[in-house]
Scaffold this active site. Structure first.
Site, PDB file in Angstrom:
ATOM      1  N   CYS A   1       0.843  -1.189   0.000  1.00 37.42           N
ATOM      2  CA  CYS A   1       0.000   0.000   0.000  1.00 37.42           C
ATOM      3  C   CYS A   1       0.880   1.241   0.000  1.00 37.42           C
ATOM      4  O   CYS A   1       2.058   1.193   0.290  1.00 37.42           O
ATOM      5  CB  CYS A   1      -0.879   0.019   1.250  1.00 37.42           C
TER       6      CYS A   1
ATOM      7  N   ARG B   1       3.740   1.311  -6.867  1.00 37.60           N
ATOM      8  CA  ARG B   1       3.738   0.247  -5.852  1.00 37.60           C
ATOM      9  C   ARG B   1       2.639  -0.772  -6.115  1.00 37.60           C
ATOM     10  O   ARG B   1       2.580  -1.813  -5.475  1.00 37.60           O
ATOM     11  CB  ARG B   1       3.568   0.847  -4.451  1.00 37.60           C
TER      12      ARG B   1
ATOM     13  N   TRP C   1      -3.169  -2.113  -1.684  1.00 39.16           N
ATOM     14  CA  TRP C   1      -2.887  -3.395  -2.334  1.00 39.16           C
ATOM     15  C   TRP C   1      -3.536  -4.423  -1.409  1.00 39.16           C
ATOM     16  O   TRP C   1      -3.027  -4.690  -0.314  1.00 39.16           O
ATOM     17  CB  TRP C   1      -1.385  -3.614  -2.456  1.00 39.16           C
TER      18      TRP C   1
ATOM     19  N   ASN D   1      -0.297   0.618   6.014  1.00 33.29           N
ATOM     20  CA  ASN D   1       0.416  -0.286   5.110  1.00 33.29           C
ATOM     21  C   ASN D   1       0.994  -1.386   5.978  1.00 33.29           C
ATOM     22  O   ASN D   1       1.717  -1.118   6.931  1.00 33.29           O
ATOM     23  CB  ASN D   1       1.528   0.457   4.362  1.00 33.29           C
ATOM     24  N   GLY D   2       0.648  -2.639   5.666  1.00 29.29           N
ATOM     25  CA  GLY D   2       1.184  -3.776   6.423  1.00 29.29           C
ATOM     26  C   GLY D   2       0.085  -4.800   6.673  1.00 29.29           C
ATOM     27  O   GLY D   2      -0.979  -4.756   6.060  1.00 29.29           O
TER      28      GLY D   2
ATOM     29  N   GLU E   1      14.073 -23.309 -12.546  1.00 27.59           N
ATOM     30  CA  GLU E   1      13.784 -21.918 -12.196  1.00 27.59           C
ATOM     31  C   GLU E   1      15.002 -21.031 -12.449  1.00 27.59           C
ATOM     32  O   GLU E   1      14.891 -19.933 -12.997  1.00 27.59           O
ATOM     33  CB  GLU E   1      13.314 -21.812 -10.758  1.00 27.59           C
TER      34      GLU E   1
ATOM     35  N   LYS F   1      15.087 -17.857 -15.055  1.00 30.54           N
ATOM     36  CA  LYS F   1      15.485 -16.507 -14.612  1.00 30.54           C
ATOM     37  C   LYS F   1      16.541 -15.936 -15.560  1.00 30.54           C
ATOM     38  O   LYS F   1      16.468 -14.809 -16.004  1.00 30.54           O
ATOM     39  CB  LYS F   1      16.026 -16.545 -13.184  1.00 30.54           C
TER      40      LYS F   1
ATOM     41  N   GLU G   1      15.288 -15.365 -19.358  1.00 31.23           N
ATOM     42  CA  GLU G   1      14.245 -14.360 -19.632  1.00 31.23           C
ATOM     43  C   GLU G   1      14.745 -12.925 -19.439  1.00 31.23           C
ATOM     44  O   GLU G   1      14.151 -12.000 -19.969  1.00 31.23           O
ATOM     45  CB  GLU G   1      13.000 -14.603 -18.791  1.00 31.23           C
TER      46      GLU G   1
ATOM     47  N   HIS H   1      22.382 -38.841 -21.753  1.00 31.45           N
ATOM     48  CA  HIS H   1      21.494 -39.435 -22.765  1.00 31.45           C
ATOM     49  C   HIS H   1      21.313 -38.516 -23.967  1.00 31.45           C
ATOM     50  O   HIS H   1      20.249 -38.473 -24.574  1.00 31.45           O
ATOM     51  CB  HIS H   1      20.140 -39.758 -22.118  1.00 31.45           C
TER      52      HIS H   1
ATOM     53  N   LYS I   1       4.161  -9.104 -17.824  1.00 29.42           N
ATOM     54  CA  LYS I   1       4.125  -9.549 -16.427  1.00 29.42           C
ATOM     55  C   LYS I   1       3.012 -10.578 -16.226  1.00 29.42           C
ATOM     56  O   LYS I   1       3.150 -11.500 -15.466  1.00 29.42           O
ATOM     57  CB  LYS I   1       3.919  -8.361 -15.487  1.00 29.42           C
TER      58      LYS I   1
HETATM   59  C1  AGP Z   1       8.519 -15.706 -14.375  1.00 33.95           C
HETATM   60  O1  AGP Z   1       9.739 -15.046 -14.112  1.00 33.95           O
HETATM   61  C2  AGP Z   1       7.859 -15.268 -15.672  1.00 33.95           C
HETATM   62  N1  AGP Z   1       7.621 -13.872 -15.631  1.00 33.95           N
HETATM   63  C3  AGP Z   1       6.666 -16.113 -16.050  1.00 33.95           C
HETATM   64  O2  AGP Z   1       7.167 -17.417 -16.291  1.00 33.95           O
HETATM   65  C4  AGP Z   1       5.522 -16.235 -15.023  1.00 33.95           C
HETATM   66  O3  AGP Z   1       5.965 -16.987 -13.913  1.00 33.95           O
HETATM   67  C5  AGP Z   1       4.349 -16.973 -15.692  1.00 33.95           C
HETATM   68  O4  AGP Z   1       3.889 -16.190 -16.767  1.00 33.95           O
HETATM   69  C6  AGP Z   1       3.189 -17.257 -14.721  1.00 33.95           C
HETATM   70  O5  AGP Z   1       2.657 -16.058 -14.266  1.00 33.95           O
HETATM   71  P1  AGP Z   1       1.598 -16.115 -13.048  1.00 33.95           P
HETATM   72  O6  AGP Z   1       2.347 -16.654 -11.853  1.00 33.95           O
HETATM   73  O7  AGP Z   1       1.148 -14.701 -12.859  1.00 33.95           O
HETATM   74  O8  AGP Z   1       0.481 -17.036 -13.436  1.00 33.95           O
END
Ligand code: AGP
Length: 612
Positions: free
Chosen positions: A2, A27, A74, A100-101, A480, A484, A487, A503, A607
């Site tokens: 928030c 934010r 938020w 906020n919290g 993961e 990271k 991307e 393999h 996002k």
């Molecule tokens: C993660 O770093 C990516 N931005 C992407 O893989 C993301 O995790 C994926 O699109 C899922 O998004 P969501 O968790 O909002 O469903």
């Protein structure tokens, strides 16, 4: 998180409050509101939606006055709505608060105040604050706020004004940021300096539990014991852009460093020692009763969290778990037996494939538990129960703090299932909870090793390919880590099960190929050392990640097998991924920065992927 603003001075408050809230929009928020004081009256205008909606609502109101507080919300407890928006006011209308919290013990406070005759109108945790301050109010606002704060557990940054004490704004904070600003035209409070920069660069950073009484002509600071304390003004030199990132160069780096707090917020009230396990407000553990099979589905990073979640749940509860990428699950006509539970994971709660997979599972009779970071999101609204991660808004496209809080969610769910099926004794559960509660401080220890990751990045950022190897939970972690890096740096990365390399893919290993080897899981470490030897004999340059032993010693054989290594602090095997991902996030970040990439907004990515 928030956003909070407050003003007392010579000017009209409303325009200053609205301008400050706009500067806090980054934010992330879902509703906004202001309370302005004038001639004995406090008037509040608040609503769901953007600040533009609030401005329209204000046009129809007489909102004059030179003192006020404002808020962008938020949502954590209670979905986005007009009534759940801040500021919240006491029933008598005497006290108005922005917060906020998270007040972790709000339900106990609420029950106590209801017994005292107080009435509540919202689902929020925040609403207990003005009521509690009102309950303690005996004509001294500072004293009432101090007393109320002493009863609250959790995190809070508060701005409080009272109809009975015009020209006074009381502020207090614990674990949530709050800054006080001073100028010739008035004095301010804000969640961060970005809201104050047009008005002043003279600020005071409130310390935890300290209070401030802000007036038109001065600011006084007090300890929780009521003693006046001296505070030294600071001069802000940051640009607005730097202020929004809290001084970090990118939102991603800021969010990586917010992980200890995100873990604390997400875990604390759900696994407090000596108290019953809880999935948190919004989810009843009833959904975990009589479950015979579990499906986990998600996309991207959330899917990788689900892979870790599968191991957590199977090891804790002995329930069989299937994991699927959502875009595959929705089209494979899955067979879903009776008493199945679908757990969907989504930071945004709006990912199209995840939503579709959830609907497919429900259509076939599964109950749905959602793990999401956004209150009121589509996934949250359609699930039977929702486990909210309280990571706060995640701005960077690359998901970091949401991922670790998703792991925390699976750990809590795993414990609840183990308790329901008695596959872990109460003592084992308590011991495990105690180890979980140490994660935030251990995460801080990992973050303090950032220079090692900067060194790793400086040696490898020019490469075109990198391979991540791991076994078991380290394989999920490798996925993961590889995502990271690819991307945000655009380096081609592949994640492989350590035993699978020979393999086929080992044909790609040549002199100088960079391999990231994850050997954090003790039972599989010797196997991983063998895999490391397979690639080093073919010329690979291996960066290794390991776990310290319980007494803090590093693993010498592992260190000797790689060209450079980093060890994370010892913890329970199922908790290691929460810490193990942090160096991989930092490595990816520093490589992307060295390659001059747009870290927070990588090319071609969004996002939230709300289309197929
Ligand atoms: C993660 O770093 C990516 N931005 C992407 O893989 C993301 O995790 C994926 O699109 C899922 O998004 P969501 O968790 O909002 O469903």
């Amino acid at each position: 998180m928030c956003g909070i603003v407050g003003y007392i001075g010579k000017e009209q408050a409303t325009p200053i409050l609205l301008d400050g809230l706009k500067r806090l929009e980054y934010r992330g928020y879902d509703s906004a509101g202001v309370t302005v004081y004038s001639e004995g009256l406090m008037k509040t205008v608040k609503c769901k939606g953007r600040i533009a909606v609030l401005e329209e609502r204000i046009k129809g109101e007489e909102l004059s006055g030179s003192a006020g507080i404002g808020h962008t919300r938020w949502a954590t407890h209670g979905e986005p709505s007009d009534v759940n928006s801040h500021p919240h006011t006491s029933p008598s209308g005497r006290i108005s608060v922005v917060h906020n919290g998270i007040i972790e013990n709000y339900q106990a406070i609420k029950a106590r105040l209801i017994r005292k005759g107080y009435v509540f109108y919202t689902e929020t945790d925040t609403e207990v604050i003005p009521h509690l301050i009102d309950y303690y109010y005996k004509g001294d606002l500072l004293q009432a706020v101090t007393k109320a704060a002493s009863k609250m557990e959790g995190s809070y940054a508060l701005g409080v004004i009272s109809r009975d004490e015009p020209g006074k704004l009381v502020a207090v904070r614990k674990d949530s940021p709050l800054v006080v600003g001073a100028s010739d035209d008035g004095n301010y409070i804000a969640s961060d300096v970005s809201a104050l920069l047009p008005y002043t660069r003279t600020v005071f950073y409130l310390n935890d539990n300290d209070l401030a009484v802000i007036g038109e002509n001065g600011i006084d600071f007090y300890s929780p014991e009521g003693d006046k304390i001296e505070q030294t003004p600071q001069t802000v030199t940051w640009s607005v852009d730097a202020a929004e990132k809290g001084g970090y160069e990118h939102f991603m780096l800021k969010e990586i460093h917010e992980q200890p707090k995100a873990l604390r917020d997400t875990m604390a009230s759900r696994i407090a020692l000596g108290t019953p396990l809880s999935l948190g407000a919004g989810a009843s553990t009833d959904i975990l009763q009589n479950v015979e099979k579990i499906f986990i589905t998600a996309c991207g990073t959330a899917y990788h969290a689900g892979l870790v979640g599968r191991t957590i749940i199977e090891k804790m509860s002995k329930i069989p778990v299937e994991t699927d990428i959502a875009s595959e699950f929705r089209y494979r006509d899955p067979i879903i037996p009776k008493n199945s539970l679908m757990i969907v994971v989504s930071q945004s709660g709006e990912t199209a494939d995840t939503l579709a997979a959830m609907r497919e599972a429900r259509k076939k009779g599964a109950k749905v538990l959602a793990i999401t970071n956004v209150v009121g999101s589509s996934v949250a609204r359609e699930a039977d129960e929702v486990f909210y991660t309280w990571a706060g808004p995640e701005i960077a496209v690359a998901s970091t703090k949401a991922y670790v809080t998703q792991l925390a969610a699976f750990l809590v769910i795993g414990l609840c299932l183990a308790e329901a099926r008695q596959t872990m004794s109460p003592e084992e559960i308590e011991e495990f909870k105690a180890e979980m509660l140490k994660l935030p401080e251990k995460a801080d220890l990992v973050l303090s090793k950032k220079e090692t990751l900067q060194m790793f990045a400086s040696k490898t950022f020019s490469h075109r390919d990198m391979f991540y190897l791991g076994r078991g939970l380290d394989y999920a972690l490798a996925m993961e880590g590889a995502l990271k890096l690819k991307e945000i740096s655009y380096i081609h990365t592949e994640s492989y099960a350590g035993g699978e390399l020979k393999h086929g893919t080992i044909a790609l290993i040549e002199q100088g190929t960079v391999v990231i080897a994850l050997a954090t899981q003790e039972p599989l470490r010797d196997k991983m050392i063998s895999n490391i030897r397979e690639v080093t004999t073919r010329g690979a340059n291996v960066l290794g990640f390991c776990t310290e032993s319980k007494d803090g010693a590093e693993h010498e054989a592992f260190k000797a097998s790689v060209s450079a290594s980093l060890s994370i602090p010892y913890t329970e095997e199922l908790l290691i991924p929460v810490l193990g991902v942090i160096p991989l996030q930092l490595f990816a970040y520093y490589v992307a920065v060295l390659r001059g990439c747009d870290v927070d907004k990588p090319r071609n990515l969004a996002k939230s992927v709300t289309v197929e």
